[in-house]
Every structure is written in C-alpha cells, then in structure tokens.
Motif scaffolding. Structure first.
Motif, short mmCIF file in Angstrom:
data_model
loop_
_atom_site.label_atom_id
_atom_site.label_comp_id
_atom_site.label_asym_id
_atom_site.label_seq_id
_atom_site.Cartn_x
_atom_site.Cartn_y
_atom_site.Cartn_z
N TYR A 50 0.68 -1.29 0.02
CA TYR A 50 0.13 -0.14 -0.03
C TYR A 50 0.93 1.30 0.11
N HIS A 51 2.13 0.94 0.33
CA HIS A 51 3.16 2.36 0.18
C HIS A 51 3.19 2.81 -1.35
N PHE A 52 2.68 2.12 -2.17
CA PHE A 52 2.96 2.28 -3.67
C PHE A 52 1.56 2.74 -4.28
N ASN A 53 0.54 3.05 -3.41
CA ASN A 53 -0.93 3.77 -3.60
C ASN A 53 -0.67 5.31 -4.35
N VAL A 54 -0.90 5.54 -5.28
CA VAL A 54 -0.78 6.55 -5.94
C VAL A 54 -1.50 7.88 -5.31
N ASN A 55 -2.33 7.52 -4.57
CA ASN A 55 -3.22 8.55 -3.79
C ASN A 55 -2.29 9.02 -2.52
N PHE A 84 -2.14 -5.13 -8.45
CA PHE A 84 -1.82 -3.98 -8.99
C PHE A 84 -2.89 -2.83 -8.87
N ARG A 85 -4.40 -3.02 -9.22
CA ARG A 85 -5.08 -2.02 -9.00
C ARG A 85 -5.59 -1.97 -7.52
N ARG A 86 -5.33 -3.12 -6.86
CA ARG A 86 -5.81 -2.99 -5.31
C ARG A 86 -4.79 -2.21 -4.59
N PHE A 87 -3.56 -2.43 -5.09
CA PHE A 87 -2.38 -1.59 -4.04
C PHE A 87 -2.10 -0.31 -4.48
N THR A 88 -2.15 0.07 -5.77
CA THR A 88 -1.76 1.16 -6.38
C THR A 88 -2.69 2.27 -6.56
N ALA A 89 -3.98 1.63 -6.84
CA ALA A 89 -5.09 2.59 -7.36
C ALA A 89 -4.88 2.89 -8.85
N CYS A 90 -4.28 2.04 -9.47
CA CYS A 90 -4.03 2.38 -10.97
C CYS A 90 -4.21 0.90 -11.77
N SER A 91 -4.63 1.05 -13.15
CA SER A 91 -4.72 -0.15 -13.85
C SER A 91 -3.47 -0.26 -14.58
N ALA A 92 -2.76 -1.53 -14.38
CA ALA A 92 -1.50 -1.91 -15.13
C ALA A 92 -1.82 -2.25 -16.54
N ALA A 143 1.38 7.87 -2.08
CA ALA A 143 2.64 8.12 -2.75
C ALA A 143 3.71 8.05 -1.43
N MET A 144 4.03 7.04 -0.79
CA MET A 144 4.76 6.93 0.26
C MET A 144 5.78 5.75 -0.18
N SER A 145 6.08 5.35 -1.50
CA SER A 145 7.00 4.57 -1.71
C SER A 145 8.45 4.70 -1.06
N HIS A 146 8.66 6.06 -0.96
CA HIS A 146 10.12 6.48 -0.55
C HIS A 146 10.29 6.23 0.92
N GLU A 153 13.84 2.68 -6.54
CA GLU A 153 12.67 2.98 -6.01
C GLU A 153 11.84 2.68 -7.23
N THR A 154 10.63 2.07 -7.07
CA THR A 154 9.51 1.60 -7.84
C THR A 154 8.76 2.83 -8.18
N ASP A 155 8.65 3.08 -9.60
CA ASP A 155 7.61 4.33 -9.84
C ASP A 155 6.49 3.65 -10.42
N VAL A 156 5.13 3.77 -10.04
CA VAL A 156 4.23 2.97 -10.49
C VAL A 156 3.83 3.75 -11.75
N ALA A 157 4.25 4.96 -12.11
CA ALA A 157 3.93 5.49 -13.51
C ALA A 157 4.54 4.65 -14.41
N ASP A 158 5.65 4.02 -14.24
CA ASP A 158 6.28 3.20 -15.16
C ASP A 158 5.38 1.78 -15.61
N TYR A 159 4.31 1.51 -14.86
CA TYR A 159 3.72 0.34 -15.10
C TYR A 159 1.89 0.46 -15.51
N TRP A 160 1.85 1.65 -15.33
CA TRP A 160 0.25 1.71 -15.31
C TRP A 160 -0.08 2.06 -16.81
N ASN A 161 -1.42 1.79 -17.29
CA ASN A 161 -2.13 2.12 -18.43
C ASN A 161 -2.57 3.41 -18.51
N ARG A 162 -1.87 4.29 -19.15
CA ARG A 162 -2.22 5.72 -19.23
C ARG A 162 -3.31 6.09 -20.16
#
Length: 101
Positions: A16-21, A61-69, A23-26, A92-101
């Motif tokens: 859940y540290h990777f949830n984009v809402n 991925f959707r559950r933990f990041t709030a984004c669609s892979a 943003a605590m991955s750091h 550090e993993t950036d969720v933006a590198d994996y989501w469907n934009r």
C-alpha cells in the motif's frame, strides 16, 4: 511453506506504500527498519511465495496502487521490482512506469 498471518498483513501494508493517492514508496525502508530480522525474513518469504505462485498480477496492482496496469506481465514486473527495492537494494519503483495511461 507455512507463513504467519502477520507476514501477510505486513506485505499488504508494504504494498500500500505504492498507492498513488498516498505516494509513500520513498518510506519503504523506514517502514521495514523496525522489523526484527526474523520478521523481515518472513515478509520476504511471503512476498517471494506470492511472486512464485503468480498471485500478484493486474488485479493486485489495481488494489495496491489504485491504477490499472498495462497488462499482466507489466503488473508482475512491478511486483518483482518492488521486491528488489524492498529487499535487494533495488531502485525505488515508480508506479507510473507500469500503469495503463
């Protein structure tokens, strides 16, 4: 492999540290710092078991990041990269590198 339920809960908290809402991955290292060596090892084993058994994919991925892979493969790679970041001194993993934009 018999993993303690506590490790499962800690894995969820870690992811859940990777949830984009929020943003605590750091803060992953700070989250893991107070864990005993055995607790950290149990968490690592739980994570690796879920990776091995393909239990971490697009739905998680959707559950933990709030984004669609972008796809299942990308979602699985995200979780592998998070594992490397948390336990292998990876970048550090950036969720933006994996989501469907």
């Amino acid at each position: 492999m018999n993993i303690a339920p506590e490790a499962q809960g800690k894995l969820k908290d870690l992811l859940y540290h990777f949830n984009v809402n929020v943003a605590m991955s750091h803060k992953v290292a700070k989250y893991l710092a107070p864990f005993s060596a055995s607790d950290k090892e149990a968490l690592r084993q739980e994570f690796e078991l879920r990776l091995k058994e393909n239990l971490l994919g697009a739905a998680e991925f959707r559950r933990f990041t709030a984004c669609s892979a972008r796809n299942e493969e990308t979602a699985r790679q995200f979780f592998k990269d998070v594992h490397a970041y948390a336990f292998e001194d990876g970048e550090e993993t950036d969720v933006a590198d994996y989501w469907n934009r």
